[in-house]
Design a protein around this motif. Structure first.
Motif, PDB file in Angstrom:
ATOM      1  N   GLY A 132     -32.406  34.260 -71.833  1.00 34.18           N
ATOM      2  CA  GLY A 132     -33.129  34.879 -72.936  1.00 34.18           C
ATOM      3  C   GLY A 132     -32.384  34.861 -74.247  1.00 34.18           C
ATOM      4  O   GLY A 132     -31.211  34.494 -74.329  1.00 34.18           O
ATOM      5  N   GLY A 192     -31.693  37.592 -77.361  1.00 35.73           N
ATOM      6  CA  GLY A 192     -31.775  38.974 -77.809  1.00 35.73           C
ATOM      7  C   GLY A 192     -31.817  39.024 -79.326  1.00 35.73           C
ATOM      8  O   GLY A 192     -31.006  38.375 -79.993  1.00 35.73           O
ATOM      9  N   SER A 241     -35.365  44.325 -82.858  1.00 34.24           N
ATOM     10  CA  SER A 241     -36.827  44.465 -82.798  1.00 34.24           C
ATOM     11  C   SER A 241     -37.470  44.299 -84.179  1.00 34.24           C
ATOM     12  O   SER A 241     -38.592  43.792 -84.296  1.00 34.24           O
ATOM     13  N   GLU A 290     -41.705  40.554 -77.816  1.00 33.56           N
ATOM     14  CA  GLU A 290     -40.759  40.686 -76.711  1.00 33.56           C
ATOM     15  C   GLU A 290     -41.422  40.178 -75.435  1.00 33.56           C
ATOM     16  O   GLU A 290     -42.599  40.423 -75.193  1.00 33.56           O
ATOM     17  N   GLY A 291     -40.679  39.431 -74.632  1.00 37.36           N
ATOM     18  CA  GLY A 291     -41.199  38.870 -73.395  1.00 37.36           C
ATOM     19  C   GLY A 291     -41.822  37.495 -73.572  1.00 37.36           C
ATOM     20  O   GLY A 291     -42.115  36.806 -72.595  1.00 37.36           O
ATOM     21  N   GLU A 338     -42.067  33.636 -74.037  1.00 37.08           N
ATOM     22  CA  GLU A 338     -41.207  32.513 -73.670  1.00 37.08           C
ATOM     23  C   GLU A 338     -41.111  31.593 -74.882  1.00 37.08           C
ATOM     24  O   GLU A 338     -42.055  30.900 -75.238  1.00 37.08           O
ATOM     25  N   VAL A 347     -36.764  33.701 -72.631  1.00 32.16           N
ATOM     26  CA  VAL A 347     -37.682  34.712 -73.173  1.00 32.16           C
ATOM     27  C   VAL A 347     -36.995  35.519 -74.270  1.00 32.16           C
ATOM     28  O   VAL A 347     -35.769  35.613 -74.314  1.00 32.16           O
ATOM     29  N   LEU A 348     -37.799  36.095 -75.133  1.00 35.60           N
ATOM     30  CA  LEU A 348     -37.286  36.960 -76.197  1.00 35.60           C
ATOM     31  C   LEU A 348     -37.157  38.382 -75.683  1.00 35.60           C
ATOM     32  O   LEU A 348     -38.009  38.859 -74.938  1.00 35.60           O
ATOM     33  N   GLU A 349     -36.091  39.042 -76.080  1.00 35.03           N
ATOM     34  CA  GLU A 349     -35.892  40.436 -75.710  1.00 35.03           C
ATOM     35  C   GLU A 349     -35.402  41.212 -76.930  1.00 35.03           C
ATOM     36  O   GLU A 349     -34.476  40.781 -77.613  1.00 35.03           O
ATOM     37  N   ASP A 397     -33.377  43.991 -78.768  1.00 32.30           N
ATOM     38  CA  ASP A 397     -32.153  44.744 -78.492  1.00 32.30           C
ATOM     39  C   ASP A 397     -31.703  45.456 -79.754  1.00 32.30           C
ATOM     40  O   ASP A 397     -32.378  45.427 -80.777  1.00 32.30           O
ATOM     41  N   LEU A 435     -28.664  35.611 -73.973  1.00 28.01           N
ATOM     42  CA  LEU A 435     -28.593  36.531 -72.851  1.00 28.01           C
ATOM     43  C   LEU A 435     -28.461  35.760 -71.544  1.00 28.01           C
ATOM     44  O   LEU A 435     -29.151  34.758 -71.341  1.00 28.01           O
TER      45      LEU A 435
END
Length: 104
Positions: free
Chosen positions: A32, A34, A37, A47-48, A50, A56-58, A60, A70
């Motif tokens: 992922g 990070g 936001s 977020e989430g 792909e 995937v994006l998360e 943080d 990540l």
């Protein structure tokens, strides 16, 4: 090409380079990206999502304007580094350094 599209294209290029460098230099595979936001929202990303195959994006608490790669292997190392840094800072903070006054 619109400015937003050009910015997203450049961002994807940076993500791909970061993931490739990470995977080349470590034994742990990235899963992922990070990002703060605020940055995700500003760029219209979710977020989430792909963003690259298998990545995937998360959201943080990272610094805005930055992203981090990540993976499952890095989190314990980061916590250890923080503990070591705190120990060093505590040791330095307790030292007494004599004041040197320059001659007049």
């Amino acid at each position: 090409m619109s400015t937003h599209t050009a910015n997203i294209a450049k961002l994807l290029e940076y993500f791909a380079r970061g993931v490739a460098a990470h995977d080349r230099e470590t034994d742990h595979r990235a899963w992922g990206i990070g990002m703060n936001s605020f940055d995700l929202e500003r760029l219209g990303l979710e977020e989430g999502e792909e963003i690259l195959p298998g990545i995937v994006l998360e959201a943080d608490r990272g610094v805005t304007g930055h992203f981090r790669i990540l993976c499952d292997g890095q989190h314990d190392e980061e916590e250890d580094a923080v503990v070591e840094q705190e120990e060093v800072l505590d040791a330095v903070a307790t030292e007494v350094v004599p004041r040197v006054t320059p001659p007049v």
